[in-house]
Write a protein that holds these residues in place. Structure first.
Motif, short mmCIF file in Angstrom:
data_model
loop_
_atom_site.label_atom_id
_atom_site.label_comp_id
_atom_site.label_asym_id
_atom_site.label_seq_id
_atom_site.Cartn_x
_atom_site.Cartn_y
_atom_site.Cartn_z
N LYS A 259 13.66 -18.36 -27.22
CA LYS A 259 14.88 -18.43 -28.03
C LYS A 259 15.29 -19.88 -28.26
N ILE B 98 23.09 -23.19 -29.23
CA ILE B 98 22.98 -21.83 -28.70
C ILE B 98 23.87 -21.71 -27.48
N ASN C 72 24.63 -15.71 -28.76
CA ASN C 72 23.46 -14.91 -28.45
C ASN C 72 23.63 -14.33 -27.05
N PHE D 243 15.23 -20.73 -32.30
CA PHE D 243 16.58 -20.20 -32.15
C PHE D 243 17.08 -19.41 -33.34
N ASN E 182 21.13 -11.86 -31.35
CA ASN E 182 22.11 -12.72 -32.00
C ASN E 182 23.42 -11.95 -32.17
#
Length: 217
Positions: free
Chosen positions: A127, A12, A104, A131, A154
């Motif tokens: 998150k 992420i 994101n 995720f 996202n």
């Protein structure tokens, strides 16, 4: 305008985008209105910086003459800046996220100088642990007062769906996802505080007068 921060976990790359502009219809130039010698945008940045999960902040603003003073302030204070579409906020956020290679991003409004670090951290933690959510939010349904709203979106999901958004949805970015919630994976977290909480967003001059003393503190 937007503030952005970058973190990495389980692939992420997350940025926070704080949405603001000088040409607000209800209260023009409020982001530069000063409290104790500092503009409101400074207080929003300060609150976000309190989070140890925030690694980088970027400010994205409309590319218009009305925002030249805001741009000058941000540049003078050596903040990272992104300038984009004034009315298509979804596009501006998308391009800001893509520029900083974030898959994101978190959305926070620049009219929230009292945004709580604990809420920012909770949204990020959800998150990181889940995720695969398309959207993590605390406003669907809303249980926190205005001025304490956070959303993580996202980037790829937004890019795929932006072409389907109506004008009002482009302006509010996440409205499309809420209007079509059955098509997306959305996680909402609720406010567990049972005591009455006050509105802390600055939408009008009266809001500013009411909250000025709290912002000073």
């Amino acid at each position: 305008m937007y503030l952005l921060f970058l973190i990495s976990n389980k692939n992420i790359k997350l940025i926070v985008i704080i949405q603001a502009r000088s040409g607000s219809t209800r209260f023009k130039n409020k982001v530069l209105l000063e409290v104790h010698g500092k503009p409101l945008i400074w207080y929003v940045v300060r609150q976000i910086k309190k989070s140890k999960k925030v690694k980088k902040i970027v400010v994205a603003i409309p590319k218009s003459d009305r925002d030249k003073n805001l741009y000058s302030y941000l540049k003078k204070n050596k903040m990272n800046i992104y300038r984009g579409d004034e009315n298509n906020v979804a596009k501006r956020m998308l391009f800001a996220a893509k520029k900083f290679k974030a898959n994101n991003f978190m959305r926070i409004s620049a009219d929230s100088p009292l945004i709580k670090t604990s809420i920012i951290n909770k949204c990020i933690n959800i998150k990181k642990n889940f995720f695969n959510y398309d959207l993590v939010t605390n406003v669907f349904p809303r249980s926190f007062p205005s001025g304490q709203s956070v959303e993580i979106i996202n980037t790829n999901v937004l890019q795929k769906n932006i072409k389907f958004m109506k004008k009002s949805e482009l302006e509010h970015v996440t409205k499309y996802f809420y209007n079509n919630s059955t098509k997306f994976s959305i996680k909402n977290f609720k406010n567990k505080n049972k005591y009455k909480q006050f509105k802390s967003s600055i939408d009008t001059i009266n809001d500013f007068k009411k909250l000025k003393h709290l912002i000073k503190k």
